[in-house]
Design a protein around this motif. Structure first.
Motif, PDB file in Angstrom:
ATOM      1  N   VAL A  27      70.491  74.106  19.872  1.00  0.00           N
ATOM      2  CA  VAL A  27      71.862  74.320  20.351  1.00  0.00           C
ATOM      3  C   VAL A  27      72.805  74.540  19.169  1.00  0.00           C
ATOM      4  CG1 VAL A  27      73.812  73.253  21.554  1.00  0.00           C
ATOM      5  CG2 VAL A  27      71.510  73.056  22.498  1.00  0.00           C
ATOM      6  N   SER A  54      66.216  69.900  20.664  1.00  0.00           N
ATOM      7  CA  SER A  54      67.204  70.623  21.456  1.00  0.00           C
ATOM      8  C   SER A  54      68.544  70.677  20.728  1.00  0.00           C
ATOM      9  CB  SER A  54      67.382  69.958  22.822  1.00  0.00           C
ATOM     10  OG  SER A  54      68.317  70.675  23.602  1.00  0.00           O
ATOM     11  N   ILE A  90      77.122  69.681  26.486  1.00  0.00           N
ATOM     12  CA  ILE A  90      77.438  69.852  25.070  1.00  0.00           C
ATOM     13  C   ILE A  90      78.941  70.065  24.947  1.00  0.00           C
ATOM     14  CG2 ILE A  90      77.123  71.295  23.027  1.00  0.00           C
ATOM     15  CD1 ILE A  90      74.633  69.707  23.712  1.00  0.00           C
ATOM     16  N   ASN A  97      70.857  73.581  26.337  1.00  0.00           N
ATOM     17  CA  ASN A  97      70.389  72.231  26.037  1.00  0.00           C
ATOM     18  C   ASN A  97      69.304  71.801  27.025  1.00  0.00           C
ATOM     19  OD1 ASN A  97      70.580  69.779  24.527  1.00  0.00           O
ATOM     20  ND2 ASN A  97      71.822  68.871  26.151  1.00  0.00           N
ATOM     21  N   HIS A 155      73.407  67.901  17.752  1.00  0.00           N
ATOM     22  CA  HIS A 155      74.006  69.225  17.551  1.00  0.00           C
ATOM     23  C   HIS A 155      75.252  69.104  16.675  1.00  0.00           C
ATOM     24  CE1 HIS A 155      77.807  70.177  19.743  1.00  0.00           C
ATOM     25  NE2 HIS A 155      77.590  71.423  19.362  1.00  0.00           N
TER      26      HIS A 155
END
Length: 532
Positions: free
Chosen positions: A32, A28, A75, A342, A356
């Motif tokens: 992202v 993920s 995020i 996400n 990320h």
């Protein structure tokens, strides 16, 4: 949306979670990262900062905030909603848009100084647990603020999408859109319009393998080779329809080959000026509001229904913002679009945010030359779409359906921002809310209520008048008192003239808090008493 494989097992962002959910989180985090890279670059340039500034922000958000906040799925990174503030800050500090690079660099350093102080303000807010005050801002005013930001982003970025760089007020630029289309640089405009078309048509792609690539990155995979073929970055001119147009490096992203060379220290000489004070407040207030709204929205769609400690998350954001501004980064928030992606990509814990940030660090450190092939028009296309989503007709319709009062506040805030600035526009929206509140017989920061103890040891709170955002603090205080005393509570709002939807939402949250304690919080209401 990623669903839990075992509903009874709640993933946690600790060492065991780091090991157990590594595969889900790193995948993920990578996906992202593919979304974040072009957005970070575009937001930076639209803000008047160097392109790498947004990358710094997301890296710090991933590598630092992850270990301070307890928010498992948000995020952290730069957001389109802060573009207008950041750009306004550097412009008032003397930004010339490339005419005088020395003045632009000084304006950038002065803005970084403001960013550091704003981050410290957020740390203080988090430490003293006053984040609750931010939650009291009228929802319609906040949505009006975001919609006005969307309108301003469209007005500023559409000319860039067309290969132009005119200056002017937002409404003036919007009125000039037909002129921009007529006078566009054809090759650059083709890149920009094709970028918009690719992102908008992404939802119609049925091939699941192709949809593994996020829309922004898919757009770049098509646009970058096309830009190279068209010679967008090659210095020179070309003729089209008997007119001569420029091409060259100014139409491409520019990040330094050595990441350390891009680190820029702030200049604090502007923080006590009128401009410095104004933008410190804007960064701190608007950034905090946006971040809290995003964190709460992500909590609502968390498959495991985990709750973010908003004060702790604000502390994490403030610390990361302070560090980010110290090295040359933009302000950050919990960003809603990347956070939603996400979840959809199957993230389990906060370490997806960490990965990320790590992928962004590796990318800008190892392949800056590839990043420098991205046309600015492609990034402008992403921002125009982002601006449209903030100020879409659907947003207007949604607020209108919530009631006439909400719509009046929403539109008043938009008009206030476009006519003045963000801070004054938000103040206008709040003022309109309070005026409506007074018209309906309410008062500010007081609670018109009668508390009656019942024979069965329960409590009934009779509310009267208008209950709006400013009434929530005293009402919450009463609910907390009776919760601590182990009382069942009934809120009787049948005699109220109006109850704000934001307050009703918080009452629903408190129902769950009472239930978790084995108690009840009931609401006796008539439909007509809910916010018109």
């Amino acid at each position: 949306m990623g669903m839990p494989s075992n509903p009874t097992e709640v993933p946690k962002g600790n060492f065991n979670g780091f090991k157990s959910h590594f595969k889900h989180d790193i995948l993920s985090g990578f996906l992202v990262f593919l979304i974040a890279l072009p957005l970070c670059l575009g937001i930076s340039l639209a803000s008047g900062y160097p392109a790498v500034a947004g990358i710094f922000t997301a890296i710090i958000g991933g590598l630092v905030a992850t270990f301070i906040s307890n928010s498992e799925l948000t995020i952290k990174g730069p957001a389109a909603g802060l573009i207008v503030i950041a750009l306004g800050c550097v412009q008032e500090f003397g930004f010339t848009g490339g005419v005088d690079p020395e003045k632009d660099f000084q304006a950038y350093r002065l803005a970084l100084g403001v960013g550091v102080v704003a981050g410290i303000y957020q740390i203080i807010l988090g430490l003293f647990r006053v984040g609750v005050l931010m939650k009291l801002f009228p929802s319609a005013a906040i949505h009006g603020l975001l919609a006005s930001i969307g309108i301003i982003i469209i007005s500023k970025q559409f000319p860039v999408l067309m290969g132009l760089s005119p200056q002017g007020a937002p409404l003036e630029l919007l009125a000039s859109i037909p002129s921009f289309i007529i006078n566009m640089n054809p090759r650059v405009g083709l890149i920009g319009l094709l970028g918009v078309a690719i992102v908008l048509s992404y939802g119609y792609i049925n091939n699941p393998r192709l949809k593994v690539i996020p829309a922004p990155m898919l757009m770049l995979l098509i646009i970058v080779p096309l830009g190279t073929f068209l010679g967008i970055g090659v210095e020179g001119t070309y003729t089209f329809n008997s007119q001569t147009f420029e091409l060259g490096q100014k139409f491409l992203v520019n990040v330094p080959g050595n990441l350390l060379n891009a680190v820029t220290l702030p200049d604090f000489s502007g923080i006590t000026t009128e401009t410095g004070i104004k933008y410190t407040l804007l960064f701190a207030i608007i950034g905090t509001l946006e971040s809290m709204l995003s964190a709460k929205a992500i909590d609502q769609i968390d498959p495991w229904k985990r709750k973010t400690n908003l004060d702790r998350d604000l502390l994490a954001t403030g610390m990361a913002n302070t560090l980010s501004a110290f090295i040359g980064g933009l302000p950050m928030i919990s960003e809603i679009v990347r956070s939603k992606a996400n979840i959809d990509n199957g993230a389990k814990t906060r370490f997806a945010n960490f990965y990320h940030g790590m992928f962004l660090l590796l990318c800008v450190a190892l392949i800056p030359g590839l990043i420098n092939q991205i046309p600015l028009a492609a990034l402008a296309a992403l921002l125009v779409i982002t601006g449209y989503r903030l100020a879409s007709p659907h947003e207007f319709i949604t607020i209108y359906r919530e009631g006439r009062d909400q719509f009046v506040i929403f539109v008043s805030t938009i008009l206030g921002v476009l006519a003045t600035d963000l801070l004054k526009g938000l103040a206008i929206g709040i003022a309109v809310k309070i005026i409506i509140h007074f018209i309906r017989g309410g008062s500010v920061f007081s609670l018109n209520a009668k508390i009656i103890p019942e024979r069965d040891q329960s409590i009934t709170i009779f509310l009267r008048g208008s209950i709006i955002f400013s009434s929530w603090i005293p009402l919450q205080r009463q609910l907390q008192r009776f919760l601590d005393d182990g009382k069942r509570v009934t809120l009787d709002i049948t005699e109220t003239k109006l109850v704000d939807r934001r307050v009703m939402s918080k009452i629903e949250d408190w129902k769950k808090i009472f239930k978790d304690k084995g108690l009840e919080l009931n609401v006796k209401a008539m439909y007509t008493s809910i916010d018109e």
